[in-house]
Scaffold this motif. Structure first.
Motif, PDB file in Angstrom:
ATOM      1  N   PRO A   1      29.205  48.923  21.616  1.00 51.58           N
ATOM      2  CA  PRO A   1      29.286  49.557  22.939  1.00 51.58           C
ATOM      3  C   PRO A   1      30.417  49.004  23.818  1.00 51.58           C
ATOM      4  O   PRO A   1      31.117  49.759  24.483  1.00 51.58           O
ATOM      5  CB  PRO A   1      27.915  49.279  23.559  1.00 51.58           C
ATOM      6  N   ARG A   2      30.623  47.692  23.787  1.00 50.04           N
ATOM      7  CA  ARG A   2      31.687  47.091  24.611  1.00 50.04           C
ATOM      8  C   ARG A   2      33.062  47.562  24.163  1.00 50.04           C
ATOM      9  O   ARG A   2      33.954  47.767  24.981  1.00 50.04           O
ATOM     10  CB  ARG A   2      31.613  45.563  24.569  1.00 50.04           C
ATOM     11  N   LEU A   3      33.245  47.735  22.855  1.00 51.94           N
ATOM     12  CA  LEU A   3      34.535  48.195  22.343  1.00 51.94           C
ATOM     13  C   LEU A   3      34.797  49.644  22.768  1.00 51.94           C
ATOM     14  O   LEU A   3      35.917  50.004  23.128  1.00 51.94           O
ATOM     15  CB  LEU A   3      34.591  48.074  20.818  1.00 51.94           C
ATOM     16  N   VAL A   4      33.759  50.470  22.747  1.00 50.00           N
ATOM     17  CA  VAL A   4      33.897  51.865  23.182  1.00 50.00           C
ATOM     18  C   VAL A   4      34.300  51.903  24.653  1.00 50.00           C
ATOM     19  O   VAL A   4      35.233  52.626  25.034  1.00 50.00           O
ATOM     20  CB  VAL A   4      32.583  52.655  22.947  1.00 50.00           C
ATOM     21  N   LYS A   5      33.629  51.118  25.484  1.00 48.35           N
ATOM     22  CA  LYS A   5      33.958  51.076  26.908  1.00 48.35           C
ATOM     23  C   LYS A   5      35.396  50.606  27.129  1.00 48.35           C
ATOM     24  O   LYS A   5      36.127  51.165  27.945  1.00 48.35           O
ATOM     25  CB  LYS A   5      32.982  50.167  27.651  1.00 48.35           C
ATOM     26  N   LYS A   6      35.800  49.596  26.378  1.00 53.20           N
ATOM     27  CA  LYS A   6      37.160  49.081  26.511  1.00 53.20           C
ATOM     28  C   LYS A   6      38.186  50.122  26.077  1.00 53.20           C
ATOM     29  O   LYS A   6      39.213  50.302  26.733  1.00 53.20           O
ATOM     30  CB  LYS A   6      37.329  47.799  25.699  1.00 53.20           C
ATOM     31  N   ALA A   7      37.903  50.841  24.988  1.00 54.78           N
ATOM     32  CA  ALA A   7      38.836  51.848  24.486  1.00 54.78           C
ATOM     33  C   ALA A   7      38.986  53.016  25.440  1.00 54.78           C
ATOM     34  O   ALA A   7      40.079  53.573  25.587  1.00 54.78           O
ATOM     35  CB  ALA A   7      38.378  52.345  23.116  1.00 54.78           C
ATOM     36  N   VAL A   8      37.910  53.402  26.105  1.00 54.13           N
ATOM     37  CA  VAL A   8      37.933  54.598  26.951  1.00 54.13           C
ATOM     38  C   VAL A   8      38.267  54.268  28.406  1.00 54.13           C
ATOM     39  O   VAL A   8      39.038  54.983  29.049  1.00 54.13           O
ATOM     40  CB  VAL A   8      36.587  55.360  26.843  1.00 54.13           C
TER      41      VAL A   8
ATOM     42  N   LYS B   1      28.266  53.176  32.996  1.00 58.01           N
ATOM     43  CA  LYS B   1      28.135  54.497  32.376  1.00 58.01           C
ATOM     44  C   LYS B   1      28.875  55.577  33.159  1.00 58.01           C
ATOM     45  O   LYS B   1      29.489  56.462  32.588  1.00 58.01           O
ATOM     46  CB  LYS B   1      26.665  54.882  32.228  1.00 58.01           C
ATOM     47  N   SER B   2      28.821  55.480  34.490  1.00 51.63           N
ATOM     48  CA  SER B   2      29.496  56.483  35.319  1.00 51.63           C
ATOM     49  C   SER B   2      31.010  56.449  35.120  1.00 51.63           C
ATOM     50  O   SER B   2      31.675  57.489  35.156  1.00 51.63           O
ATOM     51  CB  SER B   2      29.147  56.273  36.791  1.00 51.63           C
ATOM     52  N   GLN B   3      31.562  55.264  34.879  1.00 51.13           N
ATOM     53  CA  GLN B   3      32.997  55.142  34.633  1.00 51.13           C
ATOM     54  C   GLN B   3      33.367  55.763  33.282  1.00 51.13           C
ATOM     55  O   GLN B   3      34.403  56.420  33.166  1.00 51.13           O
ATOM     56  CB  GLN B   3      33.419  53.672  34.667  1.00 51.13           C
ATOM     57  N   VAL B   4      32.519  55.552  32.279  1.00 47.97           N
ATOM     58  CA  VAL B   4      32.752  56.143  30.956  1.00 47.97           C
ATOM     59  C   VAL B   4      32.728  57.668  31.084  1.00 47.97           C
ATOM     60  O   VAL B   4      33.626  58.360  30.587  1.00 47.97           O
ATOM     61  CB  VAL B   4      31.700  55.653  29.928  1.00 47.97           C
ATOM     62  N   HIS B   5      31.715  58.176  31.770  1.00 45.14           N
ATOM     63  CA  HIS B   5      31.566  59.618  31.979  1.00 45.14           C
ATOM     64  C   HIS B   5      32.819  60.195  32.658  1.00 45.14           C
ATOM     65  O   HIS B   5      33.359  61.229  32.242  1.00 45.14           O
ATOM     66  CB  HIS B   5      30.323  59.869  32.829  1.00 45.14           C
TER      67      HIS B   5
ATOM     68  N   ALA C   1      27.013  67.480  28.718  1.00 42.30           N
ATOM     69  CA  ALA C   1      25.581  67.797  28.730  1.00 42.30           C
ATOM     70  C   ALA C   1      24.704  66.672  29.269  1.00 42.30           C
ATOM     71  O   ALA C   1      23.510  66.865  29.444  1.00 42.30           O
ATOM     72  CB  ALA C   1      25.124  68.184  27.324  1.00 42.30           C
ATOM     73  N   GLY C   2      25.246  65.515  29.538  1.00 40.54           N
ATOM     74  CA  GLY C   2      24.458  64.401  30.060  1.00 40.54           C
ATOM     75  C   GLY C   2      25.054  63.073  29.638  1.00 40.54           C
ATOM     76  O   GLY C   2      26.064  63.017  28.928  1.00 40.54           O
ATOM     77  N   ALA C   3      24.420  61.988  30.055  1.00 43.04           N
ATOM     78  CA  ALA C   3      24.941  60.644  29.802  1.00 43.04           C
ATOM     79  C   ALA C   3      25.058  60.338  28.310  1.00 43.04           C
ATOM     80  O   ALA C   3      26.043  59.729  27.876  1.00 43.04           O
ATOM     81  CB  ALA C   3      24.060  59.609  30.485  1.00 43.04           C
ATOM     82  N   ASP C   4      24.067  60.761  27.516  1.00 39.44           N
ATOM     83  CA  ASP C   4      24.119  60.482  26.075  1.00 39.44           C
ATOM     84  C   ASP C   4      25.263  61.248  25.411  1.00 39.44           C
ATOM     85  O   ASP C   4      25.938  60.726  24.524  1.00 39.44           O
ATOM     86  CB  ASP C   4      22.781  60.839  25.418  1.00 39.44           C
TER      87      ASP C   4
ATOM     88  N   ASP D   1      28.502  59.473  26.292  1.00 41.46           N
ATOM     89  CA  ASP D   1      28.680  58.291  25.441  1.00 41.46           C
ATOM     90  C   ASP D   1      29.120  58.691  24.035  1.00 41.46           C
ATOM     91  O   ASP D   1      29.967  58.037  23.431  1.00 41.46           O
ATOM     92  CB  ASP D   1      27.386  57.478  25.376  1.00 41.46           C
ATOM     93  N   ALA D   2      28.551  59.767  23.511  1.00 41.21           N
ATOM     94  CA  ALA D   2      28.926  60.237  22.173  1.00 41.21           C
ATOM     95  C   ALA D   2      30.385  60.682  22.141  1.00 41.21           C
ATOM     96  O   ALA D   2      31.115  60.379  21.190  1.00 41.21           O
ATOM     97  CB  ALA D   2      28.008  61.373  21.740  1.00 41.21           C
ATOM     98  N   LEU D   3      30.822  61.393  23.168  1.00 42.49           N
ATOM     99  CA  LEU D   3      32.233  61.792  23.248  1.00 42.49           C
ATOM    100  C   LEU D   3      33.129  60.564  23.337  1.00 42.49           C
ATOM    101  O   LEU D   3      34.202  60.519  22.721  1.00 42.49           O
ATOM    102  CB  LEU D   3      32.459  62.723  24.439  1.00 42.49           C
ATOM    103  N   ALA D   4      32.693  59.543  24.073  1.00 40.25           N
ATOM    104  CA  ALA D   4      33.463  58.300  24.173  1.00 40.25           C
ATOM    105  C   ALA D   4      33.593  57.624  22.812  1.00 40.25           C
ATOM    106  O   ALA D   4      34.660  57.101  22.465  1.00 40.25           O
ATOM    107  CB  ALA D   4      32.812  57.352  25.186  1.00 40.25           C
TER     108      ALA D   4
END
Length: 165
Positions: A104-111, A119-123, A136-139, A142-145
Motif C-alpha cells: 500500500p505505501r508503494l502504491v501511495k508513493k507511486a501515485v 485515501k482522499s489524496q489517492v482518489h 465508483a468509490g474508495a475501493d 485504490d484499485a485504479l491506483a
C-alpha cells in the motif's frame, strides 16, 4: 496494454481497468464486488471468485496488479483479507494473467508522491491521472491506483531493458 488493478477485501473488492500506452494512461472501467456479510465464508469466497472472473472475462486484461495484505490490529480481519486476496490471485492465475503485487505505501508513493498519503489524496490523484473518470468509490480508486502503479513499473522495466540492450 490493458491492466486490471485490484484492491482486495472480503466485504468489498475494488477493481479498476486502465489502458497503458507508454506513459499515456486511459480509463476503461472501475467498480467493486460486494459479498453478503451474512453468508458463510466459503460462499462469500465463491461469490468473489465468480464476480471477479466476470470482470476479467469482460475486459481481458494482459496484466493484473493486486495490493498486498497489510497486518491490522484484528488478526481475524487480516486472515479474511488474506483469503480474499488468495481468491483474487487464483482468478487471475487461472486465466494466465500475470500478477504484480504492491505494498500500500508503494502504491501511495507511486501515485501521490508520498507513502503516507491519505485515501482522499489517492482518489484526487487518480482523477488527475485519468481525466474525466467517474470513480465508483474508495475501493475502486485504490484499485485504479494499483493499476497505475503497475503501469509505471512495467514502463520503467521496459525502459531499463531497452537501455541494457
Amino acid at each position: 496494454m490493458i491492466i486490471v488493478g485490484l484492491d482486495p477485501g472480503l466485504g468489498c473488492t475494488g477493481w479498476g481497468v486502465i489502458a497503458a500506452d507508454g506513459n499515456r494512461l486511459s480509463h476503461i472501467g472501475n467498480g467493486h464486488i460486494r459479498t453478503d456479510a451474512k453468508a458463510a465464508l466459503p460462499e462469500r469466497l465463491v461469490a468473489l471468485h465468480g464476480e471477479l472472473l466476470g470482470v476479467l472475462a469482460l475486459h481481458l486484461p494482459e496484466a493484473a496488479a493486486v495490493e498486498e495484505v497489510f497486518v491490522n490490529d484484528n488478526p481475524q480481519s487480516t486472515l479474511k483479507l488474506g483469503q480474499a486476496r488468495g481468491v483474487i490471485l487464483l482468478a487471475a492465475a487461472s486465466l494466465s494473467v500475470p500478477v504484480g503485487e504492491y505494498a500500500p505505501r508503494l502504491v501511495k508513493k507511486a501515485v501521490v508522491g508520498t507513502g503516507g498519503a491519505e485515501k482522499s489524496q489517492v482518489h484526487a490523484m487518480v482523477g488527475r491521472l485519468l481525466p474525466g473518470v467517474k470513480i465508483a468509490g474508495a475501493d475502486a480508486a485504490d484499485a485504479l491506483a494499483v493499476a497505475i502503479t503497475h503501469a509505471h513499473h512495467l514502463a520503467s522495466a521496459r525502459a531499463m531493458k531497452g537501455r541494457a540492450a
